[in-house]
Design an enzyme around this catalytic site. Structure first.
Site, short mmCIF file in Angstrom:
data_model
loop_
_atom_site.label_atom_id
_atom_site.label_comp_id
_atom_site.label_asym_id
_atom_site.label_seq_id
_atom_site.Cartn_x
_atom_site.Cartn_y
_atom_site.Cartn_z
N GLU A 12 37.73 56.93 41.03
CA GLU A 12 37.33 58.17 40.40
C GLU A 12 37.20 59.19 41.52
OE1 GLU A 12 33.74 57.95 38.09
OE2 GLU A 12 33.87 60.08 37.64
N ARG A 52 31.73 42.53 44.03
CA ARG A 52 31.71 43.72 44.88
C ARG A 52 31.39 43.35 46.31
NH1 ARG A 52 31.07 48.37 41.77
NH2 ARG A 52 30.50 49.85 43.37
N LYS A 93 28.29 56.04 45.89
CA LYS A 93 28.82 57.38 46.20
C LYS A 93 27.75 58.45 46.02
CE LYS A 93 32.77 56.61 43.92
NZ LYS A 93 34.05 56.84 43.25
#
Ligand code: ATP
Ligand code: MG
Length: 554
Positions: free
Chosen positions: A33, A259, A269
């Site tokens: 994204e 992850r 982020k």
């Protein structure tokens, strides 16, 4: 390929899919994204997706998952492409955007409504939460669930033309409000968002959710293996439901892996953006940031990052990897590949009283001690030199293997010298050491058999160049900065950056290319700053010390 063993469960799945003929070719994608810069976790995802495509002779797309216009920007789109390329990967064809499929996604939303599989719901967020139920209680059907198809089509169309305000209506899939999987309780497919989009401008005022967009985008691109992280595991039934209820024409499948989290690091982020916005660091590419551009500016190499990503494996569990493993991979790579050089961080003048004043000797030193093929460098040797303050003492015990008054030391790649006297300033601090060279000691021990105890580094005071050196260290001094009792911003290591002005470097280093890596002998690994370095005003960043000083894991 069939004959080589699978390195992880994903390779095993793909090998099996190819063998059984479920897929003819492997097509993966990396779907960031564009709402921030890529970080070490993304590097892992990139190495998995591009790596699998590479290994099985397939393709990997780069697709911006840009369904959330408010937080996204062109700056992020550009940095992400640059980072992927820098890591050494090239996506298949053009960059793709979820937003370029908005019309197709909308048409499929209409299709679901026509099939009686989706409806427009007027519940507000608060009500929707109440109707949704909990993990232990089933949800209740929305009072709008049984709207007729014609009414739903009309309302969806009017949502699209901007007739309703944000939050007034959503489009939901009609699945099962009693499902034990919360994601299947009539999930939202479209929301009203009156925000301009960086790619589509003001064309759309409704935006698809991640769940409605992702699998369908995969199908459009012919993705065979849609690899994501474990938090999407519970979304997989919805992924499959949508693919099965829509005429998408291909059958992507989702697979999840754990992850990557590293100790002493934050990778959210949102938190990284906070570090930037609050000026804790100088930007997303500050060398202390775990971003790809930060690591790059710090002097980490793409090869070392890729090796690290492979070394830690790809598994189905989340875990925390010791950041020392990443640092170890960097050190290993630089030890093998970085050219050597000398830099004096805290200069102390050394005068060789027996050495002629205007003489400049061009000494030669290996560019790398273990790799003759990298050639040699020229070191100008002169009467006045700089050594490091830490490398001299007037008196010391036997453990101190550097220069002591009346004793000998070898100047690295040069002569053995013996210290005779010191010059002090008014406060009594030593400002100059006066010494003499021991005859005939270039590359050999002194004839009188009195060997020097140690080797120190030096730079010619007449021919050396002054430089700015930025000494970076870990940004946080806490092992798990985002899981501690204190706020993560309060756990920033106050010593994560020290700037040394007026260090001395050997002249060849001033001519370094930006981003060239070096080992400054006895000091650590350094890189010529990507933006600020020039031969007139050299700037080097410390990448990492020679040894791990945080713990002794390696
Ligand atoms: P963040 O939580 O940092 O905002 P994200 O998951 O929202 O990250 P995306 O841009 O959506 O960021 O991520 C793109 C891809 O990278 C996704 O497939 C995601 O699963 C993967 N990814 C993100 N973070 C990690 C990580 N720490 N380890 C492995 N893969 C990751
Ligand atoms: Mg995400």
């Amino acid at each position: 390929m069939e004959n080589s063993p699978a390195n992880n469960f994903l390779e095993a799945i793909i090998a099996e899919d190819l063998a059984s003929g479920r897929v003819q070719e492997v097509v993966t994608r990396f779907p960031p994204e564009p709402n921030g810069y890529l970080h070490i976790g993304h590097a892992k995802s990139i190495s998995v997706n591009f790596g699998l495509a590479e290994r099985f002779g397939g393709r990997c797309n780069l697709r911006f998952d840009d369904t959330n216009p408010e937080k996204e920007s062109q700056e992020y789109i550009e940095s992400i492409q640059e980072d992927v390329r820098w890591l050494g990967y090239q996506w298949d064809g053009e960059v793709r955007y979820a937003s370029s499929y908005f019309q197709q996604l909308y048409d499929w939303a209409v299709y679901l409504v026509e099939q009686g599989d989706a409806y427009v719901c007027d519940l507000d967020a608060q009500q929707a939460r109440e109707y949704r139920g909990t993990l232990t209680e089933p949800g209740r059907n929305s009072p709008y669930r049984d709207r007729g198809i014609a009414e739903n089509l009309d309302l969806l169309h009017r949502m699209k033309t901007g007739e309703f305000g944000e939050g007034a209506k959503v489009l939901r899939a009609k699945i099962d409000m009693a499902s034990p999987n919360m994601n299947m309780r009539d999930p939202i497919l479209y929301r009203i968002r009156k925000a301009a989009h960086h790619q589509t401008g003001t064309e759309w005022v409704i935006y698809p959710t991640y769940d409605f967009a992702h699998g369908q985008e995969d199908a459009i691109e012919g993705i065979t293996h849609s690899i994501c992280t474990l938090e999407f595991e519970d979304h997989r039934p919805l992924y499959d439901w949508l693919i099965e209820h829509l005429p998408v024409g291909s059958r992507p499948r989702q697979y999840e892996f754990g992850r990557l989290n590293t100790s002493y690091t934050v990778t959210s982020k949102r938190k990284l953006k906070q570090l930037v916005d609050e000026g804790v660091v100088t930007g997303w590419d500050d060398p202390r940031m775990p971003t790809v551009s930060g690591m790059r500016r710090r002097g980490f190499t793409a090869q070392a990052i890729r090796r690290f990503c492979n070394m830690i494996g790809t598994t189905r569990s989340d875990g925390v990897v010791d950041v020392a493993m990443l640092e170890h991979a960097i050190r290993d790579d630089l030890n093998e590949n970085a050219i050597r050089g000398m830099c004096v961080l805290k200069p102390l003048k050394l005068v060789l009283t027996d050495y002629p004043e205007d003489q400049v000797e061009a000494l030669s030193a290996p560019a790398h001690p273990g790799r003759a093929e990298l050639g040699t460098r020229t070191l100008p040797f002169t009467r006045e030199l700089y050594i490091d303050v830490e490398d001299f003492r007037e008196e010391a015990n036997k453990k101190y293997k550097r220069l002591v008054l009346g004793k000998r030391v070898r100047l690295r790649n040069a002569y053995v010298i013996e210290a005779d006297e010191v010059v002090k300033d008014d406060s009594g601090a030593v400002i100059e050491v006066r010494a003499h060279t021991v005859a005939d000691t270039l590359g050999r021990d002194p004839d009188d058999g009195i060997k020097p105890k140690g080797v120190i580094h030096w730079v010619s005071a007449q021919k050396g160049v002054q430089a700015t050196i930025r000494l970076y260290d870990r940004l946080f001094h806490h092992e798990a900065p985002d899981k501690a009792d204190e706020h993560f911003l309060d756990l920033v290591n106050p010593e994560s950056l020290q700037v040394v002005e007026g260090a001395w470097i050997e002249p060849a280093l001033a001519a370094a290319d930006r981003e060239q890596n070096f080992q400054f002998e006895r000091e650590g690994y350094f890189v010529a700053d990507r933006f600020d370095h020039s031969s007139d005003a050299p700037v080097f960043n410390r990448t990492i010390g020679l040894r791990d000083t945080w713990n002794n894991a390696f």
